[in-house]
Design an enzyme around this catalytic site. Structure first.
Site, PDB file in Angstrom:
ATOM      1  N   GLY A  31      49.525  31.431  33.392  1.00  0.00           N
ATOM      2  CA  GLY A  31      49.879  30.035  33.172  1.00  0.00           C
ATOM      3  C   GLY A  31      49.988  29.259  34.476  1.00  0.00           C
ATOM      4  CD  GLU A  49      46.147  29.430  31.022  1.00  0.00           C
ATOM      5  OE1 GLU A  49      47.273  29.961  30.900  1.00  0.00           O
ATOM      6  OE2 GLU A  49      45.382  29.248  30.062  1.00  0.00           O
ATOM      7  CD  GLU A  55      46.568  34.820  31.129  1.00  0.00           C
ATOM      8  OE1 GLU A  55      45.647  35.296  31.834  1.00  0.00           O
ATOM      9  OE2 GLU A  55      47.151  33.761  31.417  1.00  0.00           O
ATOM     10  CB  ALA A  67      53.988  31.844  30.455  1.00  0.00           C
TER      11      ALA A  67
END
Ligand code: NAI
Length: 696
Positions: free
Chosen positions: A103, A106, A126, A62
């Site tokens: 992300g 993910e 993260e 992200a």
């Protein structure tokens, strides 16, 4: 549209993320992905969707900036993209070349199959930003590889290479030839969403084995108030993966993530992340091509010289250490052997590599050995006369165009440059002890250093895997200059009757790796004394306390006694009433009355001492940004990262309040703080004007 491209191949839609440099999954790209999947899902002739990245990375994850703002209305996030895959009926395959992080990884976990090239790397970093994976990572990874392995990966936040990812079952195949070709082999395989599986504890052995794995995991990380705030939430999320069905677990993860993303700690850590990325941006510096550093020489094989030599060797740069004392050469050689042997023992290096690295460090007694080096780093005694002589000699011995650098902690770089006929090639490279371990490198530009020399030093810092911070050439540069004021205040507290061990305990509770007095004992009271002798003006002194300790031979750990006493061969500081008496006597002689000081005042006086001088360094252009100073304190002085560093900490407290406190302590406040207190501005937003830069 425009952040992805699509192609069709044998009933398969290939979606390629095209959002350089790292294919960040911002709102815009996420929106395009959802639309692309909608279209593919409604096309009956398509059996599978392959997701891949252009130009190397799959996706770096992200856009971190998105965490800090409210998403625009109707915007899509990585969660929506993965949610779309979950609802879909086709087979999804992630084809990973380069990095798939956060992300990005993910998203790959949202797919049915994952294939990678040999250079692919995955990870969920993260935790390093005070967050947890927030797009299903904490629920899918435990379902894929078991909760124990998943926890190890997520708590560390480190990158996992392709071979390991294959071994763990994260990759279903490694591509030997064409990546998309390999992915195509899964196109007609049945769907295999990870969400449909049950999470198990997984592999026996490892860090968190057995039925008590989660309790063990909670124990293995720092407490909530000492930086473990995100780690405990991560473990809770994994516990939810084990206990609940997928949807409930996911809801738990989302809630925990959303709590963290709004937390002060995560904001502080994101600040540190951005500050680190900004270090290389130097306003006003003309662009220059860095010189290539193929070989190096270090002058002086003492504590620092040996550490710097190890640093070059570890980065694959052959280095010659010049040291006149044969005895010292033997000690230095032993340190080199011991250091690499330790790394072999810890599995960080093979025997073969250790041999090669050791062989890349050469020892010589004569300065003429510098003749081939592209850079020479001087690390002789901290004495200007000695340094001057060394620089004059180096200038005549080093090849033309070689950079001459000094590791001095306090001395003037311009004076050294003036001894040479190549002042544009002279710069400060201030390593921190132990130089092969500490990440911080202050790069000190004198008046004469050329843009190319500065650029080369910054690039070299990266190559040496250091965090390089550019500083102006002022007494103590950034780090030590700030440390002197911090020290002055620590001593002032002790003079007012606060026992040194209490000051240290309060600061450790605040989160410092070490209290100020323990730090004095580590670096040496004698070093401090010498600086006081040279710079009575810069290092404040109200009493003769340092002289007294110096005269008593209480230099610190190295003499078995300093502020504290030490058991023979031990490093554990033991409070010493004798020193408290000396403080009391000296304070009395100087007319300082003892007073009651609470813990809050101890923290404020020490941290705001850093902030006040830090503001002055900003105002005078010595430091480029408050974030640079935060990095210096976090990487060089053990300041707790979760506070964002001293300057960020002050911004959060509110500069008007900080300034009022500073005036209340009777200090002269930095005019920059006065200005920001008025305007309501933040230190973090201050950028030097061209006038300030010229001044520095
Ligand atoms: P040290 O005393 O351990 O080592 C200095 C070495 O230089 C000695 O082995 C000495 O024999 C050698 N030497 C002296 N004159 C020489 C010459 N003319 N040519 C070649 N070698 C010569 O000192 P240390 O602690 O390694 O410090 C070196 C420099 O690094 C100083 O400028 C110091 O301020 C700076 N520094 C020290 C830090 C520390 O924590 N010790 C941290 C950061 C910087």
């Amino acid at each position: 549209m425009g952040l992805l491209t699509q192609a069709r191949r044998d009933g398969v839609r290939v979606v390629t993320l095209t959002n350089p440099p790292i294919n960040a999954l911002g709102f815009a790209l996420s929106g395009e992905l959802v639309a692309a999947f909608d279209a593919a899902e409604s096309d009956a002739s398509i059996v599978a969707i392959i997701i891949t990245g252009s130009n190397g990375p799959f996706s770096g994850g992200a856009d971190i900036n998105d965490f800090l703002r409210r998403p625009p209305a109707d915007s899509k996030s990585v969660r929506d993209v993965i949610g779309r895959i979950e609802r879909g009926t086709k087979t999804y395959i992630a084809a990973i070349d380069g990095i798939a992080l956060g992300g990005g990884f993910e998203l790959a976990l949202g797919c049915d199959y994952r294939v990678g090239t040999a250079r692919a790397k995955i990870g969920l970093p993260e935790i390093k930003l005070g967050l947890i994976p927030g797009a299903g990572g904490t629920q899918r990874l435990p379902r894929l590889i078991g909760a124990q392995s998943a926890l190890e990966i997520m708590l560390k936040g480190d990158l996992i290479d392709a071979a390991r990812a294959r071994e763990l079952g994260i990759f279903d195949a490694l591509a030997e030839g064409d990546l998309i070709e390999t992915a195509m082999q899964f196109a007609r395989s049945p769907r295999k969403r990870i969400s449909a599986r049950r999470a198990e504890l997984g592999a026996k052995g490892g860090l968190f084995a057995g039925p008590f794995a989660l309790a063990l995991a909670h124990k293995s990380v720092p407490s909530e108030e000492r930086g473990g705030f995100a780690a405990h939430k991560l473990i809770d999320a994994v516990e939810a993966a084990l206990e609940f069905d997928f949807q409930r677990g996911l809801a738990r993860e989302f809630r925990l993530f959303d709590e963290l993303v709004d937390s002060a700690e995560a904001h502080a850590l994101m600040h540190v992340f951005f500050a680190e990325r900004e270090l290389g941006k130097i306003p006003g510096l003309p662009a220059a091509q860095p010189l290539e550093i193929k070989t190096a020489a270090v002058i002086g094989g003492g504590t620092m010289g040996t550490g710097i030599g190890l640093t070059f060797a570890s980065a694959g740069i052959p280095v010659t250490i010049v040291e006149p004392s044969g005895e010292q050469i033997e000690r230095s050689k032993q340190t080199v052997l011991d250091t690499f042997a330790y790394q072999v023992k810890r599995g960080r290096m093979t025997e073969e590599e250790a041999k090669l690295r050791t062989a890349s460090i050469d020892f010589e007694r004569d300065l003429s050995a510098v003749k081939n080096a592209d850079i020479v780093v001087e690390a002789v005694f901290e004495n200007m006369d000695v340094k001057k002589e060394v620089f004059a000699k180096l200038d005549s011995l080093a090849k033309p165009g070689a950079i001459l650098a000094s590791n001095t902690s306090t001395l003037d770089i311009d004076t050294m440059a003036a001894q040479t006929k190549r002042p544009e090639y002279v710069i400060g490279t201030h390593f921190f002890a132990p130089a092969n371990i500490m990440k911080l490198l202050e790069i000190v530009r004198g008046k004469t250093a050329s843009p190319q020399t500065i650029t080369t030093a910054m690039a070299l810092g990266k190559k040496l895997r250091k965090v390089g911070v550019l500083s102006g050439n002022a007494f103590g540069f950034i780090g030590n200059r700030m440390f002197f004021d911090y020290s002055r205040e620590a001593i002032a507290l002790a003079e007012e009757g606060v026992p040194p061990h209490r000051v240290d305990a309060v600061m450790k509770k605040f989160g410092m790796a070490m209290g100020p007095f323990a730090t004095f004992d580590l670096s040496g009271i004698d070093v401090f004394w010498r600086i006081q002798q040279d710079r009575k003006d810069a290092v404040g002194r109200r009493t003769n306390i340092i002289d007294r300790l110096y005269q008593l031979g209480r230099y610190g750990q190295k003499t078995g006694a300093g502020i504290y006493k030490y058991e023979k061969g031990q490093r554990e500081p033991i409070p010493d009433p004798e020193v408290e008496n000396i403080f009391a006597e000296e304070a009395k002689a100087a007319g300082i009355a003892p007073r009651a000081v609470n813990d809050e005042e101890i923290v404020k006086r020490l941290v705001y001492a850093l902030v006040n001088v830090g503001a002055e360094l900003l105002r005078t252009g010595i430091a480029l940004r408050a974030g640079d100073e935060d990095i210096v304190y976090i990487y060089g002085y053990g300041f707790p990262p979760r506070t964002g560093g001293p300057m960020w900490y002050a911004d959060q407290a509110g500069i008007a309040k900080v300034y009022a406190d500073i005036k209340g302590f009777g200090w002269e406040g930095s005019p920059l703080l006065a200005e920001l207190a008025q305007s309501g501005g933040k230190l973090a937003d201050h950028r030097p004007t061209s006038k300030e830069l010229a001044h520095a």
